[in-house]
Motif scaffolding. Structure first.
Motif, PDB file in Angstrom:
ATOM      1  N   ARG A 279       0.844  -1.206   0.000  1.00  0.00           N
ATOM      2  CA  ARG A 279       0.000   0.000   0.000  1.00  0.00           C
ATOM      3  C   ARG A 279       0.879   1.255   0.000  1.00  0.00           C
ATOM      4  NH1 ARG A 279      -3.667  -2.188   3.394  1.00  0.00           N
ATOM      5  NH2 ARG A 279      -2.496  -1.490   5.193  1.00  0.00           N
ATOM      6  N   PHE A 280       1.942   1.202   0.777  1.00  0.00           N
ATOM      7  CA  PHE A 280       2.823   2.361   0.916  1.00  0.00           C
ATOM      8  C   PHE A 280       3.692   2.571  -0.330  1.00  0.00           C
ATOM      9  CE2 PHE A 280       6.961   3.972   2.829  1.00  0.00           C
ATOM     10  CZ  PHE A 280       6.552   5.300   2.872  1.00  0.00           C
ATOM     11  N   LEU A 281       4.193   1.469  -0.879  1.00  0.00           N
ATOM     12  CA  LEU A 281       5.182   1.598  -1.961  1.00  0.00           C
ATOM     13  C   LEU A 281       4.563   1.664  -3.357  1.00  0.00           C
ATOM     14  CD1 LEU A 281       7.793  -0.904  -0.503  1.00  0.00           C
ATOM     15  CD2 LEU A 281       8.200   1.523  -0.889  1.00  0.00           C
ATOM     16  N   ASP A 282       3.331   1.180  -3.489  1.00  0.00           N
ATOM     17  CA  ASP A 282       2.656   1.161  -4.786  1.00  0.00           C
ATOM     18  C   ASP A 282       3.576   0.606  -5.890  1.00  0.00           C
ATOM     19  OD1 ASP A 282       0.733   1.466  -6.665  1.00  0.00           O
ATOM     20  OD2 ASP A 282       1.025   3.613  -6.946  1.00  0.00           O
ATOM     21  N   PRO A 283       3.967  -0.675  -5.797  1.00  0.00           N
ATOM     22  CA  PRO A 283       5.008  -1.194  -6.695  1.00  0.00           C
ATOM     23  C   PRO A 283       4.547  -1.478  -8.129  1.00  0.00           C
ATOM     24  CG  PRO A 283       4.227  -2.937  -5.260  1.00  0.00           C
ATOM     25  CD  PRO A 283       3.503  -1.699  -4.839  1.00  0.00           C
ATOM     26  N   LYS A 284       3.298  -1.121  -8.463  1.00  0.00           N
ATOM     27  CA  LYS A 284       2.846  -1.291  -9.857  1.00  0.00           C
ATOM     28  C   LYS A 284       3.781  -0.526 -10.805  1.00  0.00           C
ATOM     29  CE  LYS A 284      -1.536   0.048  -9.389  1.00  0.00           C
ATOM     30  NZ  LYS A 284      -1.717   0.166  -7.925  1.00  0.00           N
ATOM     31  N   LYS A 285       4.320   0.573 -10.271  1.00  0.00           N
ATOM     32  CA  LYS A 285       5.226   1.409 -11.087  1.00  0.00           C
ATOM     33  C   LYS A 285       6.437   0.619 -11.588  1.00  0.00           C
ATOM     34  CE  LYS A 285       4.196   5.186  -7.996  1.00  0.00           C
ATOM     35  NZ  LYS A 285       4.642   5.652  -6.690  1.00  0.00           N
ATOM     36  N   ILE A 286       6.827  -0.415 -10.857  1.00  0.00           N
ATOM     37  CA  ILE A 286       7.965  -1.228 -11.315  1.00  0.00           C
ATOM     38  C   ILE A 286       7.471  -2.612 -11.748  1.00  0.00           C
ATOM     39  CG2 ILE A 286       9.773  -0.006 -10.028  1.00  0.00           C
ATOM     40  CD1 ILE A 286       9.610  -2.356  -7.939  1.00  0.00           C
ATOM     41  N   GLY A 287       6.180  -2.718 -12.040  1.00  0.00           N
ATOM     42  CA  GLY A 287       5.616  -3.962 -12.573  1.00  0.00           C
ATOM     43  C   GLY A 287       5.411  -5.060 -11.549  1.00  0.00           C
ATOM     44  N   VAL A 288       5.338  -4.699 -10.263  1.00  0.00           N
ATOM     45  CA  VAL A 288       5.143  -5.721  -9.219  1.00  0.00           C
ATOM     46  C   VAL A 288       3.712  -5.661  -8.698  1.00  0.00           C
ATOM     47  CG1 VAL A 288       5.827  -6.491  -6.894  1.00  0.00           C
ATOM     48  CG2 VAL A 288       7.569  -5.754  -8.517  1.00  0.00           C
ATOM     49  N   GLN A 289       3.111  -6.826  -8.623  1.00  0.00           N
ATOM     50  CA  GLN A 289       1.734  -6.956  -8.130  1.00  0.00           C
ATOM     51  C   GLN A 289       1.757  -7.708  -6.804  1.00  0.00           C
ATOM     52  OE1 GLN A 289      -0.320  -8.954 -11.323  1.00  0.00           O
ATOM     53  NE2 GLN A 289      -2.246  -8.592 -10.251  1.00  0.00           N
ATOM     54  N   CYS A 290       1.025  -7.206  -5.819  1.00  0.00           N
ATOM     55  CA  CYS A 290       0.942  -7.918  -4.539  1.00  0.00           C
ATOM     56  C   CYS A 290      -0.354  -8.718  -4.515  1.00  0.00           C
ATOM     57  CB  CYS A 290       0.957  -6.917  -3.384  1.00  0.00           C
ATOM     58  SG  CYS A 290       2.487  -5.994  -3.331  1.00  0.00           S
ATOM     59  N   MET A 291      -0.252  -9.996  -4.269  1.00  0.00           N
ATOM     60  CA  MET A 291      -1.427 -10.857  -4.292  1.00  0.00           C
ATOM     61  C   MET A 291      -2.058 -10.948  -2.903  1.00  0.00           C
ATOM     62  SD  MET A 291      -0.964 -11.384  -7.379  1.00  0.00           S
ATOM     63  CE  MET A 291      -2.207 -12.547  -7.874  1.00  0.00           C
ATOM     64  N   ALA A 292      -3.335 -11.364  -2.885  1.00  0.00           N
ATOM     65  CA  ALA A 292      -4.064 -11.445  -1.618  1.00  0.00           C
ATOM     66  C   ALA A 292      -3.411 -12.423  -0.644  1.00  0.00           C
ATOM     67  CB  ALA A 292      -5.499 -11.858  -1.884  1.00  0.00           C
ATOM     68  N   THR A 293      -2.678 -13.402  -1.173  1.00  0.00           N
ATOM     69  CA  THR A 293      -2.033 -14.402  -0.314  1.00  0.00           C
ATOM     70  C   THR A 293      -0.784 -13.866   0.385  1.00  0.00           C
ATOM     71  OG1 THR A 293      -0.818 -15.063  -2.261  1.00  0.00           O
ATOM     72  CG2 THR A 293      -2.723 -16.424  -1.674  1.00  0.00           C
ATOM     73  N   GLY A 294      -0.300 -12.711  -0.077  1.00  0.00           N
ATOM     74  CA  GLY A 294       0.943 -12.172   0.497  1.00  0.00           C
ATOM     75  C   GLY A 294       2.139 -12.424  -0.404  1.00  0.00           C
ATOM     76  N   THR A 295       1.927 -13.130  -1.513  1.00  0.00           N
ATOM     77  CA  THR A 295       3.037 -13.339  -2.456  1.00  0.00           C
ATOM     78  C   THR A 295       3.090 -12.170  -3.442  1.00  0.00           C
ATOM     79  OG1 THR A 295       1.573 -14.616  -3.859  1.00  0.00           O
ATOM     80  CG2 THR A 295       2.974 -15.855  -2.359  1.00  0.00           C
ATOM     81  N   MET A 296       4.169 -12.096  -4.179  1.00  0.00           N
ATOM     82  CA  MET A 296       4.291 -11.039  -5.183  1.00  0.00           C
ATOM     83  C   MET A 296       4.534 -11.640  -6.564  1.00  0.00           C
ATOM     84  SD  MET A 296       6.485  -8.003  -3.336  1.00  0.00           S
ATOM     85  CE  MET A 296       7.762  -9.016  -2.627  1.00  0.00           C
ATOM     86  N   ILE A 297       4.096 -10.918  -7.573  1.00  0.00           N
ATOM     87  CA  ILE A 297       4.371 -11.272  -8.968  1.00  0.00           C
ATOM     88  C   ILE A 297       5.036 -10.048  -9.593  1.00  0.00           C
ATOM     89  CG2 ILE A 297       3.336 -11.804 -11.211  1.00  0.00           C
ATOM     90  CD1 ILE A 297       1.197 -13.355  -9.766  1.00  0.00           C
ATOM     91  N   PRO A 298       6.175 -10.214 -10.242  1.00  0.00           N
ATOM     92  CA  PRO A 298       7.012 -11.378 -10.459  1.00  0.00           C
ATOM     93  C   PRO A 298       7.437 -12.068  -9.144  1.00  0.00           C
ATOM     94  CG  PRO A 298       7.819  -9.510 -11.746  1.00  0.00           C
ATOM     95  CD  PRO A 298       6.757  -8.995 -10.865  1.00  0.00           C
TER      96      PRO A 298
END
Ligand code: SF4
Length: 232
Positions: free
Chosen positions: A177-196
């Protein structure tokens, strides 16, 4: 406070140097693999090196409290008794520095393609990705430490959601929520994992003096595999 415009993640690029580290990550002894396996692993490392596109996002926020068995800042709350306790030993803990670093989506794409053919190649690429993303996080941690040192601050080691007593899902949510990593193509999933998949999120505490950089010395988890002895 922290100038990131010049940051260059200098990751190790020589396959022969990475080979033993990737083997270790896979649970292999690099001395005992056959020439055929060595050549296969080296090919995958080379493939991985052409695929990684390291990127990162860093944000800082003032720390507002650490008395309630958690670390509070305006947007980020770190629910960890162990790390909150460590702040009590610091002189003037003022800043929370949060980051996410990723190797990019290409590794995931290649791994999916490889997994259609056999099990071994994606296993190697996954190990390679784990080694490289830890190197990227180590590199960023060292650079952040040096940047704050210029202003006479000291930093804790980095700590990530899922480590110690910081719960993965809520930790990942607060950092994302704080970092908003969509800008670097990172998605945070509901499980707590990240993609990539090969992405790491972490926080560091910045204070005027940090006598202990990790809480391990004050922790009773004697058999914890992540125990880090603080020599500084
Ligand atoms: S020993 Fe393990 S659980 Fe305890 S503070 Fe260190 S890393 Fe965390």
């Amino acid at each position: 406070m922290i100038n990131i415009s010049h940051i260059d993640l200098k990751l190790q690029k020589a396959p022969e140097e990475l080979f033993p580290q990737v083997c270790e990550q896979m649970g292999y002894s690099s001395d005992s693999v056959s020439e055929e396996i060595r050549s296969k692993i080296t090919d995958i490392i080379e493939k991985g090196l052409t695929a990684i596109q390291p990127d990162f996002i860093i944000r800082t926020t003032p720390i507002t409290g650490w008395e309630n068995e958690r670390i509070d800042s305006e947007p980020v709350i770190i629910e960890s008794k162990k790390w909150a306790k460590l702040l009590k030993k610091m002189e003037s803990p003022e800043i929370l520095c949060c980051f996410i670093v990723t190797l990019g989506k290409q590794i995931d794409i290649i791994n999916e393609e490889l997994s259609k053919k056999n099990l071994f190649d994606p296993f190697v690429l996954d190990a390679f990705g784990s080694v490289m993303v830890e190197k990227a996080a180590d590199c960023l941690e060292a650079i952040i430490g040096m940047e704050f040192k210029k202003n006479r601050y000291e930093c804790s080691r980095r700590f990530s959601p899922g480590y110690c007593d910081w719960e993965l899902k809520s930790g990942q949510e607060t950092l994302c929520r704080f970092l908003d990593p969509k800008k670097i193509g990172v998605q945070c999933m509901a499980t707590g994992t990240m993609i990539p998949v090969k992405s790491v999120s972490a926080a560091m505490v910045v204070a005027r003096h940090v006598p202990w950089k990790v809480p391990c010395r004050f922790c009773n988890e004697i058999k914890c595999p992540y125990r880090r002895e603080n020599k500084e």
